[in-house]
Design a protein around this motif. Structure first.
Motif, PDB file in Angstrom:
ATOM      1  N   ASP A  88      -5.865  16.960  -1.387  1.00 21.64           N
ATOM      2  CA  ASP A  88      -5.329  16.191  -2.520  1.00 21.64           C
ATOM      3  C   ASP A  88      -4.976  14.763  -2.124  1.00 21.64           C
ATOM      4  O   ASP A  88      -4.176  14.099  -2.782  1.00 21.64           O
ATOM      5  N   TYR A  89      -5.562  14.270  -1.043  1.00 19.53           N
ATOM      6  CA  TYR A  89      -5.177  12.943  -0.556  1.00 19.53           C
ATOM      7  C   TYR A  89      -5.443  11.875  -1.620  1.00 19.53           C
ATOM      8  O   TYR A  89      -6.498  11.849  -2.266  1.00 19.53           O
ATOM      9  N   TYR A  90      -4.453  10.971  -1.782  1.00 17.44           N
ATOM     10  CA  TYR A  90      -4.624   9.814  -2.672  1.00 17.44           C
ATOM     11  C   TYR A  90      -3.856   8.630  -2.088  1.00 17.44           C
ATOM     12  O   TYR A  90      -2.741   8.802  -1.568  1.00 17.44           O
ATOM     13  N   ALA A  91      -4.460   7.466  -2.144  1.00 20.07           N
ATOM     14  CA  ALA A  91      -3.791   6.256  -1.651  1.00 20.07           C
ATOM     15  C   ALA A  91      -4.136   5.085  -2.556  1.00 20.07           C
ATOM     16  O   ALA A  91      -5.173   5.102  -3.241  1.00 20.07           O
ATOM     17  N   PHE A  92      -3.262   4.085  -2.582  1.00 21.26           N
ATOM     18  CA  PHE A  92      -3.640   2.825  -3.223  1.00 21.26           C
ATOM     19  C   PHE A  92      -3.103   1.659  -2.409  1.00 21.26           C
ATOM     20  O   PHE A  92      -2.222   1.818  -1.561  1.00 21.26           O
ATOM     21  N   LEU A 110     -12.988  11.980   0.407  1.00 23.67           N
ATOM     22  CA  LEU A 110     -13.252  10.610   0.837  1.00 23.67           C
ATOM     23  C   LEU A 110     -14.682  10.472   1.350  1.00 23.67           C
ATOM     24  O   LEU A 110     -15.187  11.356   2.039  1.00 23.67           O
ATOM     25  N   GLU A 115       0.842  -1.194   0.000  1.00 26.51           N
ATOM     26  CA  GLU A 115       0.000   0.000   0.000  1.00 26.51           C
ATOM     27  C   GLU A 115       0.873   1.238   0.000  1.00 26.51           C
ATOM     28  O   GLU A 115       2.036   1.180   0.387  1.00 26.51           O
ATOM     29  N   ASP A 122      -8.087   2.020  -5.042  1.00 28.99           N
ATOM     30  CA  ASP A 122      -7.713   3.424  -4.862  1.00 28.99           C
ATOM     31  C   ASP A 122      -8.651   4.117  -3.887  1.00 28.99           C
ATOM     32  O   ASP A 122      -9.807   3.733  -3.764  1.00 28.99           O
ATOM     33  N   ALA A 123      -8.129   5.172  -3.273  1.00 30.60           N
ATOM     34  CA  ALA A 123      -8.992   6.057  -2.480  1.00 30.60           C
ATOM     35  C   ALA A 123      -8.451   7.467  -2.640  1.00 30.60           C
ATOM     36  O   ALA A 123      -7.238   7.672  -2.576  1.00 30.60           O
ATOM     37  N   HIS A 124      -9.329   8.428  -2.915  1.00 24.68           N
ATOM     38  CA  HIS A 124      -8.827   9.806  -3.013  1.00 24.68           C
ATOM     39  C   HIS A 124      -9.863  10.802  -2.509  1.00 24.68           C
ATOM     40  O   HIS A 124     -11.053  10.487  -2.395  1.00 24.68           O
ATOM     41  N   ALA A 125      -9.350  12.003  -2.210  1.00 25.35           N
ATOM     42  CA  ALA A 125     -10.225  13.068  -1.721  1.00 25.35           C
ATOM     43  C   ALA A 125     -11.188  13.488  -2.839  1.00 25.35           C
ATOM     44  O   ALA A 125     -10.807  13.430  -4.012  1.00 25.35           O
ATOM     45  N   PRO A 138       0.848   9.904   0.923  1.00 26.71           N
ATOM     46  CA  PRO A 138       1.401  10.607  -0.236  1.00 26.71           C
ATOM     47  C   PRO A 138       2.215  11.825   0.192  1.00 26.71           C
ATOM     48  O   PRO A 138       1.774  12.601   1.039  1.00 26.71           O
TER      49      PRO A 138
END
Ligand SMILES: C[S@@+](CC[C@H](N)C(=O)[O-])C[C@H]1O[C@@H](n2cnc3c(N)ncnc32)[C@H](O)[C@@H]1O
Length: 270
Positions: free
Chosen positions: A254-258, A206, A145, A201-204, A149
């Protein structure tokens, strides 16, 4: 028992991150309608539900777990989903499955085989034993994961702790790492071995569900790492990863995660 309650809560809260990825994996496998499969280490049955949907009303899924407490929740979930007719649950050990040879068309296991701190090969061999010739053995586990960021060094240091590398443990032989599962499949005599990774994926902005799931994931991944971190890294972790902090990273616009699940697939020789 507090552990059971904690696991059940975490399984539900983290499901919005896991379910879309596992649905993609199931879609790729194209289990035949009417087929009969095993979900080994089914926990509270979240994937047994998805699997039962995919095999249709003529198919059947058996969820197996060695925890009777989880199976109580699993039966209740299946009933509420109206799928009790095509799912049954059985208490048992994946190392010694309570089924005859060649019982199932396929066997599937998520975050169990190769994920527990025990030898994976006997489990894979058992799964292969209960699957019919030509059938499939599939194991999946959470494999990586990127959740912070802009903070790669902090994330690397958090992941370099014993909680960060779990369920692998320092000193364990490299062949026991989940990403070496192709070797276990070869040693269990499985053919047509493949490996594939699925990402979510998850991004703002949220959703509330994803936000709760990510908060739970921060806790699951990096709890009790304080003693293994330098003081400034622990302070940065608290600043970025605790919801009460004014700099909580999930509040960043600008949050982004995978995050990924890796799937190993092999066929029982026909
Ligand atoms: C991390 S949970 C995953 C549960 C479920 N597959 C999921 O992804 O939601 C691991 C599960 O495997 C079960 N388990 C671990 N070792 C097992 C074994 N040897 N035999 C049967 N179940 C086992 C545990 O009781 C637990 O429910």
């Amino acid at each position: 028992m507090p552990d059971i309650d904690y696991f059940v809560k975490m399984a539900h809260v983290s499901n919005p991150l896991r379910e879309p990825i596992l649905r993609s994996a199931i879609q790729t496998l194209q289990f035949p309608l009417g087929s009969r499969g095993l979900d080994a280490g089914c926990g509270i049955g979240l994937q047994a539900l998805l699997l039962a949907e995919t095999v249709g009303h003529m198919g059947h899924v058996t969820g197996l777990d060695f925890s009777p407490d989880f199976l109580v929740y699993a039966k209740d979930l299946a009933k509420k989903a109206g799928l009790s007719g095509r799912i049954s649950f059985r208490e048992g050990d994946v190392n010694k499955l309570p089924f005859d040879d060649d019982t199932f068309d396929w066997a599937w296991s998520v975050d169990c085989v190769g994920y527990a701190p025990i030898e994976p090969l006997p489990m894979v061999t058992e799964l292969a034993r209960v699957v019919k010739p030509g059938g499939s053995v599939i194991i999946l586990a959470w494999s990586c994961e990127k959740l912070l960021p802009g903070h790669p060094l902090l994330e690397a240091r958090l992941n370099a702790t014993s909680a960060g590398i779990a369920p692998f443990v320092k000193g364990k032989k490299p062949e026991s790492h989940f990403l070496r599962a192709l070797g276990w499949f070869r040693d269990a005599g499985l053919e047509a071995r493949t490996a594939r990774t699925f990402a979510g994926d998850a991004h703002a902005p949220l959703t509330d569900d994803l936000r709760s799931a990510l908060i739970a994931l921060f806790q699951m991944r990096w709890r009790e790492v304080k003693s293994e971190l330098r003081q400034e890294d622990w302070a940065a972790y608290q600043r970025l990863c605790l919801p009460e902090s004014p700099d909580f990273i999930l509040d960043h616009p600008d949050y982004y995660a995978f995050f990924t699940y890796s799937m190993f697939h092999g066929k029982v020789p026909a």
